[in-house]
Design a protein around this motif. Structure first.
Motif, PDB file in Angstrom:
ATOM      1  N   ILE A  89       0.863  -1.193   0.000  1.00 26.67           N
ATOM      2  CA  ILE A  89       0.000   0.000   0.000  1.00 26.67           C
ATOM      3  C   ILE A  89       0.895   1.237   0.000  1.00 26.67           C
ATOM      4  CG2 ILE A  89      -1.752   1.270   1.292  1.00 26.67           C
ATOM      5  CD1 ILE A  89      -2.611  -1.468   2.445  1.00 26.67           C
ATOM      6  N   PRO A  90       0.684   2.174  -0.946  1.00 27.68           N
ATOM      7  CA  PRO A  90       1.575   3.336  -1.056  1.00 27.68           C
ATOM      8  C   PRO A  90       1.664   4.134   0.236  1.00 27.68           C
ATOM      9  CG  PRO A  90       0.115   3.214  -2.933  1.00 27.68           C
ATOM     10  CD  PRO A  90      -0.360   2.182  -1.963  1.00 27.68           C
ATOM     11  N   THR A  91       2.879   4.646   0.524  1.00 22.34           N
ATOM     12  CA  THR A  91       3.054   5.479   1.713  1.00 22.34           C
ATOM     13  C   THR A  91       3.088   6.963   1.365  1.00 22.34           C
ATOM     14  OG1 THR A  91       5.456   5.379   1.547  1.00 22.34           O
ATOM     15  CG2 THR A  91       4.385   3.666   2.850  1.00 22.34           C
ATOM     16  N   GLY A  92       3.313   7.286   0.097  1.00 20.01           N
ATOM     17  CA  GLY A  92       3.356   8.711  -0.222  1.00 20.01           C
ATOM     18  C   GLY A  92       3.525   8.967  -1.711  1.00 20.01           C
TER      19      GLY A  92
ATOM     20  N   ILE B  25       4.794   7.240  -7.103  1.00 16.17           N
ATOM     21  CA  ILE B  25       4.080   6.668  -5.967  1.00 16.17           C
ATOM     22  C   ILE B  25       4.703   5.313  -5.700  1.00 16.17           C
ATOM     23  CG2 ILE B  25       2.265   5.706  -7.476  1.00 16.17           C
ATOM     24  CD1 ILE B  25       0.298   6.378  -5.157  1.00 16.17           C
ATOM     25  N   ASP B  26       4.831   4.980  -4.397  1.00 15.59           N
ATOM     26  CA  ASP B  26       5.579   3.765  -4.050  1.00 15.59           C
ATOM     27  C   ASP B  26       4.662   2.579  -3.768  1.00 15.59           C
ATOM     28  OD1 ASP B  26       4.724   5.159  -1.734  1.00 15.59           O
ATOM     29  OD2 ASP B  26       5.970   3.825  -0.517  1.00 15.59           O
ATOM     30  N   PHE B  27       5.103   1.435  -4.256  1.00 11.76           N
ATOM     31  CA  PHE B  27       4.447   0.168  -3.914  1.00 11.76           C
ATOM     32  C   PHE B  27       5.553  -0.737  -3.384  1.00 11.76           C
ATOM     33  CE2 PHE B  27       2.112   2.082  -7.383  1.00 11.76           C
ATOM     34  CZ  PHE B  27       0.814   2.054  -6.909  1.00 11.76           C
ATOM     35  N   TYR B  28       5.744  -0.751  -2.075  1.00 12.27           N
ATOM     36  CA  TYR B  28       6.832  -1.493  -1.450  1.00 12.27           C
ATOM     37  C   TYR B  28       8.151  -1.038  -2.050  1.00 12.27           C
ATOM     38  CZ  TYR B  28       9.656  -5.490   0.057  1.00 12.27           C
ATOM     39  OH  TYR B  28      10.652  -6.284   0.567  1.00 12.27           O
ATOM     40  N   ARG B  29       8.902  -1.899  -2.757  1.00 14.24           N
ATOM     41  CA  ARG B  29      10.185  -1.457  -3.295  1.00 14.24           C
ATOM     42  C   ARG B  29      10.099  -1.023  -4.760  1.00 14.24           C
ATOM     43  NH1 ARG B  29      14.265  -6.406  -3.390  1.00 14.24           N
ATOM     44  NH2 ARG B  29      15.472  -4.758  -4.359  1.00 14.24           N
ATOM     45  N   TYR B  30       8.889  -0.809  -5.251  1.00 13.61           N
ATOM     46  CA  TYR B  30       8.709  -0.385  -6.632  1.00 13.61           C
ATOM     47  C   TYR B  30       8.039   0.992  -6.678  1.00 13.61           C
ATOM     48  CZ  TYR B  30       9.538  -5.338  -7.028  1.00 13.61           C
ATOM     49  OH  TYR B  30      10.097  -6.574  -6.895  1.00 13.61           O
ATOM     50  N   PHE B  31       8.404   1.786  -7.666  1.00 14.75           N
ATOM     51  CA  PHE B  31       7.748   3.078  -7.872  1.00 14.75           C
ATOM     52  C   PHE B  31       7.091   3.078  -9.237  1.00 14.75           C
ATOM     53  CE2 PHE B  31      11.711   4.746  -5.592  1.00 14.75           C
ATOM     54  CZ  PHE B  31      11.132   4.587  -4.339  1.00 14.75           C
TER      55      PHE B  31
ATOM     56  N   MET C  93      15.673  15.864   2.331  1.00 12.29           N
ATOM     57  CA  MET C  93      16.542  16.928   2.842  1.00 12.29           C
ATOM     58  C   MET C  93      16.009  17.472   4.167  1.00 12.29           C
ATOM     59  SD  MET C  93      18.745  16.838   0.514  1.00 12.29           S
ATOM     60  CE  MET C  93      19.824  18.189   0.967  1.00 12.29           C
ATOM     61  N   TRP C  94      14.730  17.830   4.155  1.00  8.32           N
ATOM     62  CA  TRP C  94      14.145  18.450   5.350  1.00  8.32           C
ATOM     63  C   TRP C  94      12.636  18.269   5.275  1.00  8.32           C
ATOM     64  CZ3 TRP C  94      10.947  22.889   5.734  1.00  8.32           C
ATOM     65  CH2 TRP C  94      10.743  23.335   7.049  1.00  8.32           C
ATOM     66  N   LYS C  95      12.092  17.635   6.294  1.00  2.00           N
ATOM     67  CA  LYS C  95      10.653  17.368   6.357  1.00  2.00           C
ATOM     68  C   LYS C  95      10.111  16.825   5.029  1.00  2.00           C
ATOM     69  CE  LYS C  95       9.433  20.068  10.341  1.00  2.00           C
ATOM     70  NZ  LYS C  95       8.682  21.154  10.933  1.00  2.00           N
TER      71      LYS C  95
ATOM     72  N   ILE D 140       4.271  14.090  -0.411  1.00  2.00           N
ATOM     73  CA  ILE D 140       2.987  14.152   0.269  1.00  2.00           C
ATOM     74  C   ILE D 140       2.742  12.776   0.882  1.00  2.00           C
ATOM     75  CG2 ILE D 140       0.519  14.585  -0.016  1.00  2.00           C
ATOM     76  CD1 ILE D 140       1.538  15.919  -2.811  1.00  2.00           C
ATOM     77  N   PRO D 141       2.794  12.657   2.212  1.00  2.00           N
ATOM     78  CA  PRO D 141       2.606  11.329   2.812  1.00  2.00           C
ATOM     79  C   PRO D 141       1.147  10.894   2.734  1.00  2.00           C
ATOM     80  CG  PRO D 141       2.955  12.982   4.510  1.00  2.00           C
ATOM     81  CD  PRO D 141       3.064  13.700   3.206  1.00  2.00           C
ATOM     82  N   LEU D 142       0.934   9.622   2.460  1.00  2.00           N
ATOM     83  CA  LEU D 142      -0.424   9.072   2.425  1.00  2.00           C
ATOM     84  C   LEU D 142      -0.704   8.254   3.679  1.00  2.00           C
ATOM     85  CD1 LEU D 142      -0.667   7.892  -1.291  1.00  2.00           C
ATOM     86  CD2 LEU D 142      -1.529  10.006  -0.290  1.00  2.00           C
ATOM     87  N   ARG D 143       0.322   7.593   4.175  1.00  2.00           N
ATOM     88  CA  ARG D 143       0.180   6.861   5.432  1.00  2.00           C
ATOM     89  C   ARG D 143       1.554   6.740   6.055  1.00  2.00           C
ATOM     90  NH1 ARG D 143       1.852   1.380   5.554  1.00  2.00           N
ATOM     91  NH2 ARG D 143       2.343   0.542   3.484  1.00  2.00           N
ATOM     92  N   LYS D 144       1.597   6.303   7.302  1.00  2.00           N
ATOM     93  CA  LYS D 144       2.880   6.125   7.960  1.00  2.00           C
ATOM     94  C   LYS D 144       3.651   4.993   7.313  1.00  2.00           C
ATOM     95  CE  LYS D 144       3.573   7.950  12.351  1.00  2.00           C
ATOM     96  NZ  LYS D 144       3.188   8.119  13.720  1.00  2.00           N
ATOM     97  N   GLY D 145       4.936   5.180   7.131  1.00  4.53           N
ATOM     98  CA  GLY D 145       5.766   4.127   6.571  1.00  4.53           C
ATOM     99  C   GLY D 145       5.966   3.019   7.579  1.00  4.53           C
ATOM    100  N   PRO D 146       6.685   1.974   7.192  1.00  4.87           N
ATOM    101  CA  PRO D 146       6.948   0.867   8.097  1.00  4.87           C
ATOM    102  C   PRO D 146       7.669   1.356   9.344  1.00  4.87           C
ATOM    103  CG  PRO D 146       7.889   0.484   5.900  1.00  4.87           C
ATOM    104  CD  PRO D 146       7.330   1.835   5.897  1.00  4.87           C
ATOM    105  N   GLN D 147       7.347   0.745  10.491  1.00  5.29           N
ATOM    106  CA  GLN D 147       7.971   1.183  11.729  1.00  5.29           C
ATOM    107  C   GLN D 147       9.438   0.795  11.763  1.00  5.29           C
ATOM    108  OE1 GLN D 147       5.478  -0.298  14.917  1.00  5.29           O
ATOM    109  NE2 GLN D 147       4.885   1.828  15.254  1.00  5.29           N
ATOM    110  N   THR D 148      10.215   1.641  12.446  1.00  8.19           N
ATOM    111  CA  THR D 148      11.637   1.334  12.575  1.00  8.19           C
ATOM    112  C   THR D 148      12.010   1.290  14.053  1.00  8.19           C
ATOM    113  OG1 THR D 148      12.183   3.670  12.489  1.00  8.19           O
ATOM    114  CG2 THR D 148      12.234   2.479  10.402  1.00  8.19           C
ATOM    115  N   ILE D 149      13.050   0.522  14.370  1.00  4.20           N
ATOM    116  CA  ILE D 149      13.624   0.552  15.725  1.00  4.20           C
ATOM    117  C   ILE D 149      15.070   0.974  15.608  1.00  4.20           C
ATOM    118  CG2 ILE D 149      12.104  -1.103  16.828  1.00  4.20           C
ATOM    119  CD1 ILE D 149      14.392  -3.183  16.318  1.00  4.20           C
ATOM    120  N   GLU D 150      15.553   1.646  16.672  1.00  4.70           N
ATOM    121  CA  GLU D 150      16.944   2.080  16.643  1.00  4.70           C
ATOM    122  C   GLU D 150      17.802   1.017  17.321  1.00  4.70           C
ATOM    123  OE1 GLU D 150      18.695   6.252  17.881  1.00  4.70           O
ATOM    124  OE2 GLU D 150      16.702   6.394  16.987  1.00  4.70           O
TER     125      GLU D 150
END
Lengths: 243, 148
Positions: free
Chosen positions: A41-44, A72-78, A173-175, A224-234
């Motif tokens: 599902i596209p994230t942005g 527009i992104d579909f997982y690792r494809y645009f 670059m920024w936001k 333009i974000p459409l939904r939150k991307g995959p969660q990350t941990i540090e």
């Protein structure tokens, strides 16, 4: 020649900037959590304008080129669409050539940085490109036997299409502001050798007498974000582990 | 990120090459058509005694009083057909050649280039005629064979 060298330098500096930016952002060791359920599902949506075209349009009187791209992104494809318009006049002492037209390109990319937490992209892709353009040549000629003369010839609404192999980067670059570049290898065009007026330039392609052509774009991109991307941990750094 | 560096260098090289492809100005095209004469009995090269060759569109005489094995005739750039009248030992013969002109701007520095292509004949009073080259360029020394 100096002008061209300056242009090259500008490209190189901007390429360096993108690299440094991506290097800086990748220093934090973040790792994406593996989410399989919603990954297609596209994230942005990213929308960009080609700065080189705008730059040339401002600096040259007889040159106008405006080019935009969106992906527009579909997982690792645009999925990419690109649209551009150009208008150009070339002139010398005995000829005047004008060309104007618009072009449209569509095609997929594969992203090699799809695990990057900032969703930066290092991509390789293909494009199908098509253009409709008109051009006109006014010229005078000299002929020893039949005398000198002038002529006006033109093409109206010529259609051309070709393919492109592209590679490039898009970096946050920024936001919501991103920068990116795309290098293009263009091939598979009809060069219209049999027309009364053989086009000099094909909008979106380049010099019409070349069977293959190279191109380069440098984009200012808004995401333009459409939904939150995959969660990350540090990940804890090696210093933390040694404590 | 290791893969980034080579790809960056590659892209830089790509954009470099795109700046280095300005055309050269050596146009190889011509509006002259080379005609060679042959003997129709044995297909060997032959000569023709020409009193004069004229063309429609100009009063100037292209050739006069020559014994030639080949001649070079100019095509009109403003039309797609040129008529030549041969006054020779064979009598008065008309030759009408047709062709296409394709014009391009090579570059601002080089100017335009006109290509004469699809050469063919509309009318020939000679024994027989054969078009052997359809696109006129300077290196080609034979475009039309005329058999008498």
């Amino acid at each position: 020649m100096l002008n061209k060298s300056l242009k090259m330098l500008r490209y190189l500096i901007s390429i360096c900037l993108v690299t440094m930016a991506s290097a800086a952002f990748s220093q934090k060791e973040k790792v994406q959590l593996d989410t399989t359920s919603r990954r297609f599902i596209p994230t942005g949506i990213r929308v960009g304008a080609d700065l080189i075209g705008f730059g040339k349009s401002f600096s040259k009187v007889d040159y106008k080129q405006y080019e935009f791209q969106a992906d527009i992104d579909f997982y690792r494809y645009f999925l990419n669409v690109e649209y551009g318009q150009m208008e150009r006049t070339l002139e010398n002492s005995n000829s005047l050539y004008t060309v104007e037209g618009s072009y449209f390109k569509v095609g997929p990319d594969i992203n090699f940085l799809h695990r990057d937490p900032d969703q930066s992209a290092l991509f390789f892709g293909l494009r199908y490109a098509t253009t409709t353009f008109s051009d006109e040549l006014n010229f005078s000629y000299t002929n020893d036997v039949f005398g000198d003369g002038t002529s006006q010839i033109s093409n109206t609404d010529l259609k051309a299409d070709w393919f492109e192999m592209v590679t490039g980067m898009k970096v946050k670059m920024w936001k919501f502001i991103w920068l990116g570049y795309t290098a293009r290898f263009k091939f598979g065009i009809d060069t219209f050798e049999r027309n009364e007026l053989i086009p000099h330039e094909i909008p979106g392609y380049g010099r019409a007498d070349k069977n293959v052509s190279w191109g380069f774009n440098y984009y200012l991109i808004f995401r333009i974000p459409l939904r939150k991307g995959p969660q990350t941990i540090e990940l804890p750094s090696t210093d933390d582990l040694n404590k | 990120m290791k893969i980034v560096i080579p790809i960056l260098i590659l892209s830089a090289a790509i954009s470099l090459t795109s700046c280095l492809d300005d055309p050269d100005c050596n146009s190889k095209t011509t509006n002259f058509v080379n005609i060679k004469f042959y003997n129709s009995d044995n297909n060997e090269p032959d000569t023709l005694n020409i009193n004069k060759v004229t063309t429609q569109g100009t009063d100037s005489v292209l050739f006069s009083e020559v014994e030639a094995s080949y001649i070079k005739l100019p095509l009109r750039p403003d039309t797609v057909q040129t008529t030549f009248v041969f006054d020779s030992e064979l009598g008065i013969d008309t030759l009408i050649l047709k062709y296409n002109t394709n014009t391009r701007l090579v570059s601002e520095d080089c100017g335009i280039e006109m290509v004469f292509s699809d050469l063919d004949y509309v009318r020939s009073d000679f024994g027989s005629i054969k078009i052997v080259n359809k696109i006129l360029v300077e290196q080609v020394t034979e475009d039309v064979k005329i058999f008498n």
